[in-house]
Scaffold this active site. Sequence first.
Site, PDB file in Angstrom:
ATOM      1  N   ALA A 243      50.307   7.401 -41.850  1.00 39.77           N
ATOM      2  CA  ALA A 243      49.025   7.228 -41.157  1.00 39.77           C
ATOM      3  C   ALA A 243      47.959   8.248 -41.554  1.00 39.77           C
ATOM      4  O   ALA A 243      46.880   8.271 -40.960  1.00 39.77           O
ATOM      5  CB  ALA A 243      49.193   7.233 -39.642  1.00 39.77           C
ATOM      6  N   ALA A 244      48.221   9.060 -42.574  1.00 41.18           N
ATOM      7  CA  ALA A 244      47.180   9.995 -43.021  1.00 41.18           C
ATOM      8  C   ALA A 244      45.963   9.232 -43.542  1.00 41.18           C
ATOM      9  O   ALA A 244      44.815   9.564 -43.225  1.00 41.18           O
ATOM     10  CB  ALA A 244      47.728  10.923 -44.094  1.00 41.18           C
ATOM     11  N   GLY A 245      46.218   8.199 -44.345  1.00 42.14           N
ATOM     12  CA  GLY A 245      45.119   7.381 -44.866  1.00 42.14           C
ATOM     13  C   GLY A 245      44.403   6.617 -43.763  1.00 42.14           C
ATOM     14  O   GLY A 245      43.183   6.437 -43.810  1.00 42.14           O
ATOM     15  N   ASP A 246      45.153   6.145 -42.775  1.00 39.50           N
ATOM     16  CA  ASP A 246      44.546   5.419 -41.659  1.00 39.50           C
ATOM     17  C   ASP A 246      43.699   6.354 -40.802  1.00 39.50           C
ATOM     18  O   ASP A 246      42.626   5.970 -40.318  1.00 39.50           O
ATOM     19  CB  ASP A 246      45.632   4.760 -40.805  1.00 39.50           C
ATOM     20  CG  ASP A 246      46.408   3.708 -41.569  1.00 39.50           C
ATOM     21  OD1 ASP A 246      45.823   3.071 -42.466  1.00 39.50           O
ATOM     22  OD2 ASP A 246      47.608   3.523 -41.271  1.00 39.50           O
TER      23      ASP A 246
END
Length: 303
Positions: A243-246
């Site tokens: 979820a880093a990109g999210d």
Amino acid sequence: MKRIFLLGSLNCDLTVCAPYLPEAGETLKGNGFMITAGGKGANQAYACANLGGSVKMAGAVGTDAFGDLLLKSLNGAGADVSCVRRTERNTGVAVITVIDGDNRIILDEGANGEVTEADARALLADAQAGDLFITQLETPLPVVLSALRYAKEKGLFTVLNPAPAKSEAREAVSYADLITPNRKELKLLSGREEIEAGCETLLSLGAGGVIVTLGEQGSLVYTRKERLRIPCVDAGEAVDTTAAGDTYCGALCVKLAEGADLKEAASFASLCSGIAVTRRGAQVSVPTRAEAEALQKRIGSKE
């Protein structure tokens, strides 16, 4: 502040840490098993809401306990989930193995495959010109394309996060005012190995601008007028990139909705994703606005 409308996936994440990927027939002892709310769409909606944005989401979940978990999580952050339908199909599931802080993911799309053009139309019914629309590629591609076209017709600023990577999604590029691929997704969509050449290709296909997320190397803002390198923010030891990109996409959209330019928005997004990787899990790793601003203040005081 402009409103954010989001069409996307909702998955229940089953996460376990392991020392390495097992070979065929091998049973490997892992640790730290977690059941958490996830899915690219839901993660981005959660990030938008948790960071102070006004976000409304459309998607689909099952009538099972996993669906309950996802709706409870989004409601708790303050996201509007009135356009998330419940279907007879099971809620989408992501099986995530984390090795040395990096993740490997296997998806069962479940109810995400039931999302329709009618869902997108219902979501955007009260959207106004200048609002933001964001979507990804974990729901049916024809629906994503239709939703992007409709959002453009209504005058919304459209953001496409082309994940997971699909070369056949190239048609969607022309409907994106901003597209946010990682390095792999950029290569698949553009057919180019070099980052800047890939960005030029996406611009030639009709994208208004490109932000390439590059992990520890930060991100690259690439438009017809500017080329900006945004550094990665070190908020502590990275333990899980889920979820880093999210988180990046959600934070980016919140700042854009507040009227920030791309540089300011991307810098804030980098800071928020820097915090997210220091925590395990998907939505549970997303910082609050207060946490993000506190880190921003500490960083500023050191400069």
